[in-house]
Write an enzyme that holds these catalytic residues in place. Structure first.
Site, PDB file in Angstrom:
ATOM      1  N   LYS A  14       0.813  -1.214   0.000  1.00 57.91           N
ATOM      2  CA  LYS A  14       0.000   0.000   0.000  1.00 57.91           C
ATOM      3  C   LYS A  14       0.846   1.264   0.000  1.00 57.91           C
ATOM      4  O   LYS A  14       2.069   1.232   0.153  1.00 57.91           O
ATOM      5  CB  LYS A  14      -0.969  -0.020   1.186  1.00 57.91           C
ATOM      6  CG  LYS A  14      -2.132  -0.996   0.969  1.00 57.91           C
ATOM      7  CD  LYS A  14      -3.159  -0.915   2.082  1.00 57.91           C
ATOM      8  CE  LYS A  14      -4.345  -1.846   1.788  1.00 57.91           C
ATOM      9  NZ  LYS A  14      -5.322  -1.845   2.906  1.00 57.91           N
ATOM     10  N   ARG A  57      -3.132  -9.654   5.593  1.00 52.47           N
ATOM     11  CA  ARG A  57      -3.677  -9.796   4.233  1.00 52.47           C
ATOM     12  C   ARG A  57      -2.602  -9.319   3.259  1.00 52.47           C
ATOM     13  O   ARG A  57      -2.241  -8.136   3.257  1.00 52.47           O
ATOM     14  CB  ARG A  57      -4.954  -8.964   4.094  1.00 52.47           C
ATOM     15  CG  ARG A  57      -5.626  -9.024   2.730  1.00 52.47           C
ATOM     16  CD  ARG A  57      -6.867  -8.128   2.753  1.00 52.47           C
ATOM     17  NE  ARG A  57      -7.558  -8.125   1.463  1.00 52.47           N
ATOM     18  CZ  ARG A  57      -7.276  -7.311   0.448  1.00 52.47           C
ATOM     19  NH1 ARG A  57      -6.264  -6.422   0.570  1.00 52.47           N
ATOM     20  NH2 ARG A  57      -7.953  -7.367  -0.686  1.00 52.47           N
TER      21      ARG A  57
END
Length: 274
Positions: free
Chosen positions: A218, A252
Protein backbone atom coordinates in the site's frame (compact mmCIF):
# COMPACT_ATOMS: atom_id res chain seq x y z
CA UNK A 1 -11.23 -12.04 22.91
CA UNK A 2 -12.11 -14.98 20.66
CA UNK A 3 -9.16 -17.38 20.64
CA UNK A 4 -10.48 -20.09 18.33
CA UNK A 5 -12.64 -19.18 15.33
CA UNK A 6 -14.12 -21.55 12.78
CA UNK A 7 -14.14 -20.23 9.22
CA UNK A 8 -15.48 -22.70 6.71
CA UNK A 9 -14.26 -26.13 7.75
CA UNK A 10 -11.12 -24.86 9.43
CA UNK A 11 -10.38 -23.67 12.95
CA UNK A 12 -8.02 -20.75 13.47
CA UNK A 13 -6.03 -20.49 16.70
CA UNK A 14 -5.45 -16.77 17.16
CA UNK A 15 -3.68 -17.16 20.49
CA UNK A 16 -0.64 -18.85 19.00
CA UNK A 17 -0.45 -17.89 15.34
CA UNK A 18 -0.87 -15.11 12.81
CA UNK A 19 -2.48 -16.45 9.63
CA UNK A 20 -1.95 -15.47 6.01
CA UNK A 21 -4.86 -14.11 3.97
CA UNK A 22 -3.99 -14.19 0.28
CA UNK A 23 -5.34 -11.56 -2.11
CA UNK A 24 -7.11 -12.37 -5.37
CA UNK A 25 -8.40 -9.31 -7.21
CA UNK A 26 -10.60 -10.21 -10.16
CA UNK A 27 -10.72 -6.61 -11.31
CA UNK A 28 -9.31 -4.67 -14.26
CA UNK A 29 -8.08 -1.76 -12.13
CA UNK A 30 -6.75 -2.82 -8.73
CA UNK A 31 -3.71 -0.76 -7.71
CA UNK A 32 -1.29 -3.70 -7.61
CA UNK A 33 -2.54 -6.51 -9.83
CA UNK A 34 -5.46 -5.11 -11.81
CA UNK A 35 -6.28 -7.20 -14.88
CA UNK A 36 -3.89 -10.02 -13.97
CA UNK A 37 -6.46 -12.57 -12.82
CA UNK A 38 -9.70 -11.72 -14.63
CA UNK A 39 -9.72 -14.98 -16.59
CA UNK A 40 -10.82 -18.03 -14.61
CA UNK A 41 -7.78 -20.12 -15.56
CA UNK A 42 -5.38 -17.36 -14.52
CA UNK A 43 -7.20 -16.89 -11.23
CA UNK A 44 -7.17 -20.60 -10.39
CA UNK A 45 -3.49 -20.91 -11.28
CA UNK A 46 -2.71 -18.05 -8.91
CA UNK A 47 -4.85 -19.57 -6.15
CA UNK A 48 -2.99 -22.88 -6.53
CA UNK A 49 0.33 -21.04 -6.25
CA UNK A 50 -0.79 -19.24 -3.10
CA UNK A 51 -2.11 -22.44 -1.52
CA UNK A 52 1.19 -24.21 -2.23
CA UNK A 53 3.11 -21.32 -0.68
CA UNK A 54 1.17 -21.52 2.58
CA UNK A 55 -1.90 -19.29 2.30
CA UNK A 56 -4.45 -19.97 5.05
CA UNK A 57 -7.50 -18.14 3.66
CA UNK A 58 -8.28 -16.55 0.28
CA UNK A 59 -9.77 -13.07 -0.08
CA UNK A 60 -11.58 -12.55 -3.39
CA UNK A 61 -12.50 -9.04 -4.51
CA UNK A 62 -14.50 -7.91 -7.53
CA UNK A 63 -14.15 -4.15 -7.17
CA UNK A 64 -10.99 -2.12 -6.78
CA UNK A 65 -10.99 0.05 -3.66
CA UNK A 66 -7.81 1.95 -4.49
CA UNK A 67 -7.94 5.75 -4.06
CA UNK A 68 -10.20 7.21 -6.74
CA UNK A 69 -11.84 3.88 -7.58
CA UNK A 70 -14.98 3.74 -9.71
CA UNK A 71 -18.08 2.16 -8.17
CA UNK A 72 -18.98 -1.13 -9.85
CA UNK A 73 -22.69 -2.06 -10.14
CA UNK A 74 -23.77 -4.98 -7.96
CA UNK A 75 -24.58 -7.18 -10.94
CA UNK A 76 -21.17 -6.67 -12.52
CA UNK A 77 -19.34 -7.28 -9.25
CA UNK A 78 -21.32 -10.49 -8.69
CA UNK A 79 -20.56 -11.66 -12.23
CA UNK A 80 -16.86 -11.23 -11.53
CA UNK A 81 -16.67 -13.03 -8.19
CA UNK A 82 -19.34 -15.76 -8.16
CA UNK A 83 -17.74 -18.03 -10.80
CA UNK A 84 -14.37 -17.69 -9.05
CA UNK A 85 -15.86 -18.56 -5.66
CA UNK A 86 -17.60 -21.63 -7.08
CA UNK A 87 -14.51 -22.82 -8.97
CA UNK A 88 -12.17 -22.33 -6.00
CA UNK A 89 -14.62 -24.16 -3.75
CA UNK A 90 -14.65 -27.14 -6.12
CA UNK A 91 -10.87 -27.36 -6.52
CA UNK A 92 -9.28 -26.25 -3.25
CA UNK A 93 -9.75 -26.92 0.45
CA UNK A 94 -9.19 -23.34 1.57
CA UNK A 95 -11.65 -20.97 3.30
CA UNK A 96 -12.89 -18.13 1.11
CA UNK A 97 -13.35 -14.51 2.16
CA UNK A 98 -15.42 -12.27 -0.10
CA UNK A 99 -14.27 -8.64 -0.15
CA UNK A 100 -17.46 -6.62 -0.67
CA UNK A 101 -19.43 -3.89 1.08
CA UNK A 102 -22.67 -4.58 -0.83
CA UNK A 103 -25.30 -6.76 0.83
CA UNK A 104 -26.64 -8.27 -2.39
CA UNK A 105 -23.18 -9.37 -3.53
CA UNK A 106 -22.40 -10.69 -0.05
CA UNK A 107 -25.60 -12.74 0.05
CA UNK A 108 -25.01 -14.27 -3.36
CA UNK A 109 -21.37 -14.89 -2.52
CA UNK A 110 -22.26 -16.77 0.66
CA UNK A 111 -24.68 -18.93 -1.29
CA UNK A 112 -21.94 -19.61 -3.85
CA UNK A 113 -19.60 -20.86 -1.14
CA UNK A 114 -17.88 -17.88 0.50
CA UNK A 115 -17.12 -18.54 4.17
CA UNK A 116 -16.50 -14.99 5.40
CA UNK A 117 -17.48 -11.45 4.40
CA UNK A 118 -14.81 -8.73 4.41
CA UNK A 119 -16.57 -5.33 4.53
CA UNK A 120 -14.30 -2.32 4.02
CA UNK A 121 -17.01 0.02 5.31
CA UNK A 122 -17.64 -1.83 8.58
CA UNK A 123 -21.40 -2.29 7.96
CA UNK A 124 -21.86 1.47 7.41
CA UNK A 125 -22.24 1.59 3.62
CA UNK A 126 -25.14 -0.80 3.04
CA UNK A 127 -27.68 -0.96 5.88
CA UNK A 128 -28.69 -4.46 4.79
CA UNK A 129 -25.19 -5.92 5.10
CA UNK A 130 -25.32 -6.65 8.85
CA UNK A 131 -28.55 -8.60 8.47
CA UNK A 132 -27.18 -10.64 5.55
CA UNK A 133 -24.15 -11.67 7.60
CA UNK A 134 -26.24 -12.37 10.71
CA UNK A 135 -28.84 -14.44 8.88
CA UNK A 136 -26.11 -16.56 7.30
CA UNK A 137 -24.32 -17.01 10.63
CA UNK A 138 -21.15 -16.07 8.78
CA UNK A 139 -17.95 -14.67 10.28
CA UNK A 140 -16.86 -11.27 9.05
CA UNK A 141 -14.02 -8.77 8.88
CA UNK A 142 -15.26 -5.29 9.71
CA UNK A 143 -12.90 -2.53 8.66
CA UNK A 144 -12.47 1.04 9.82
CA UNK A 145 -13.02 3.62 7.11
CA UNK A 146 -13.81 7.31 6.74
CA UNK A 147 -14.49 9.50 3.75
CA UNK A 148 -11.95 12.06 4.95
CA UNK A 149 -8.76 11.72 7.00
CA UNK A 150 -9.88 14.18 9.67
CA UNK A 151 -9.41 13.14 13.31
CA UNK A 152 -9.14 14.87 16.69
CA UNK A 153 -7.27 11.97 18.27
CA UNK A 154 -6.48 9.27 15.71
CA UNK A 155 -6.38 6.09 17.79
CA UNK A 156 -9.27 7.10 20.04
CA UNK A 157 -11.36 8.14 17.03
CA UNK A 158 -10.63 4.91 15.14
CA UNK A 159 -11.56 2.91 18.24
CA UNK A 160 -14.78 4.92 18.63
CA UNK A 161 -15.69 4.35 14.97
CA UNK A 162 -15.08 0.62 15.35
CA UNK A 163 -17.30 0.56 18.45
CA UNK A 164 -20.08 2.05 16.31
CA UNK A 165 -19.56 -0.78 13.84
CA UNK A 166 -19.67 -3.33 16.66
CA UNK A 167 -22.94 -1.83 17.89
CA UNK A 168 -24.45 -2.29 14.42
CA UNK A 169 -23.22 -5.88 14.37
CA UNK A 170 -24.65 -6.62 17.81
CA UNK A 171 -28.03 -5.09 16.98
CA UNK A 172 -28.28 -7.18 13.80
CA UNK A 173 -27.36 -10.37 15.64
CA UNK A 174 -23.98 -11.06 14.05
CA UNK A 175 -22.35 -13.76 16.13
CA UNK A 176 -19.93 -12.41 18.69
CA UNK A 177 -17.38 -15.15 18.05
CA UNK A 178 -17.29 -14.42 14.32
CA UNK A 179 -16.07 -10.82 14.27
CA UNK A 180 -12.60 -9.72 13.17
CA UNK A 181 -11.68 -6.02 13.12
CA UNK A 182 -9.45 -4.29 10.58
CA UNK A 183 -7.99 -0.85 11.45
CA UNK A 184 -8.14 0.12 7.77
CA UNK A 185 -4.59 0.90 6.66
CA UNK A 186 -4.85 3.04 3.53
CA UNK A 187 -8.51 3.94 3.99
CA UNK A 188 -9.44 7.44 5.17
CA UNK A 189 -5.96 8.06 6.56
CA UNK A 190 -2.80 9.92 5.55
CA UNK A 191 0.57 8.19 5.32
CA UNK A 192 1.55 9.53 8.74
CA UNK A 193 -1.74 8.31 10.23
CA UNK A 194 -1.23 4.87 8.72
CA UNK A 195 2.17 4.68 10.39
CA UNK A 196 0.56 5.63 13.71
CA UNK A 197 -2.00 2.85 13.28
CA UNK A 198 0.76 0.33 12.64
CA UNK A 199 2.53 1.47 15.81
CA UNK A 200 -0.70 1.31 17.84
CA UNK A 201 -2.09 -2.08 16.82
CA UNK A 202 -1.89 -3.39 20.40
CA UNK A 203 -4.03 -0.49 21.59
CA UNK A 204 -6.72 -1.37 19.06
CA UNK A 205 -6.63 -5.02 20.10
CA UNK A 206 -7.91 -3.78 23.47
CA UNK A 207 -11.33 -3.58 21.79
CA UNK A 208 -11.44 -7.31 22.47
CA UNK A 209 -11.61 -8.75 18.96
CA UNK A 210 -9.05 -10.41 16.65
CA UNK A 211 -7.38 -7.98 14.25
CA UNK A 212 -6.64 -8.26 10.55
CA UNK A 213 -3.80 -6.13 9.17
CA UNK A 214 -3.88 -5.22 5.49
CA UNK A 215 -0.87 -3.12 4.52
CA UNK A 216 0.52 -5.15 1.62
CA UNK A 217 2.10 -2.97 -1.10
CA UNK A 218 0.00 0.00 0.00
CA UNK A 219 0.86 3.68 -0.30
CA UNK A 220 2.12 3.85 3.29
CA UNK A 221 4.95 1.58 2.14
CA UNK A 222 5.43 3.32 -1.18
CA UNK A 223 5.48 6.83 0.25
CA UNK A 224 7.70 5.92 3.20
CA UNK A 225 10.28 4.19 1.02
CA UNK A 226 9.65 6.20 -2.19
CA UNK A 227 9.07 3.01 -4.15
CA UNK A 228 6.62 1.88 -6.85
CA UNK A 229 4.11 -0.91 -6.22
CA UNK A 230 6.35 -3.64 -7.65
CA UNK A 231 9.15 -2.87 -5.17
CA UNK A 232 7.27 -2.82 -1.87
CA UNK A 233 7.89 -6.38 -0.66
CA UNK A 234 10.45 -5.59 2.05
CA UNK A 235 8.33 -2.77 3.43
CA UNK A 236 5.31 -5.03 3.48
CA UNK A 237 7.24 -7.69 5.38
CA UNK A 238 8.09 -5.13 8.07
CA UNK A 239 4.38 -4.40 8.52
CA UNK A 240 3.72 -8.14 8.75
CA UNK A 241 6.28 -8.48 11.54
CA UNK A 242 4.62 -5.60 13.39
CA UNK A 243 1.33 -7.47 12.97
CA UNK A 244 2.78 -10.62 14.49
CA UNK A 245 4.28 -8.73 17.43
CA UNK A 246 0.93 -7.06 18.06
CA UNK A 247 -0.87 -10.42 18.01
CA UNK A 248 -2.86 -9.86 14.82
CA UNK A 249 -5.00 -12.80 13.74
CA UNK A 250 -4.41 -12.28 10.01
CA UNK A 251 -2.15 -10.37 7.66
CA UNK A 252 -3.68 -9.80 4.23
CA UNK A 253 -0.89 -9.94 1.63
CA UNK A 254 -0.03 -10.38 -2.04
CA UNK A 255 3.29 -12.21 -1.64
CA UNK A 256 2.54 -15.41 0.23
CA UNK A 257 5.85 -17.29 0.44
CA UNK A 258 7.86 -14.35 1.71
CA UNK A 259 5.28 -13.33 4.29
CA UNK A 260 4.85 -16.91 5.52
CA UNK A 261 8.59 -16.95 6.22
CA UNK A 262 8.44 -13.56 7.93
CA UNK A 263 5.60 -14.73 10.19
CA UNK A 264 7.44 -17.94 11.04
CA UNK A 265 10.63 -16.08 11.97
CA UNK A 266 8.83 -13.39 13.96
CA UNK A 267 6.83 -16.00 15.87
CA UNK A 268 9.96 -18.01 16.65
CA UNK A 269 11.53 -14.95 18.27
CA UNK A 270 8.29 -13.96 20.01
CA UNK A 271 7.58 -17.42 21.40
CA UNK A 272 11.16 -17.87 22.63
CA UNK A 273 10.47 -15.32 25.31
CA UNK A 274 7.38 -17.05 26.69
Amino acid sequence: MVIIMKIGKQEFDFKNHTYIMGILNVTPDSFSDGGCFNRLDDALYHVEKMVNEGMDILDIGGESTRPGYVLVPEEEEAERVLPIIEAVKQRFDVPISLDTYKAKVAGEGLLAGADLINDIWGLKYDEKMARVIADAGAPCVLMHNRKEAVYRDLIKDVAADLRETLAIAKKAGIREDGIILDPGIGFGKTCEQNLQILYSLKELSALGYPLLLGASRKSVVGLTLDLPVAERLEGTIVTTVFGVLAGCAFVRVHDIKENVRAVKMAEAVLHSGR
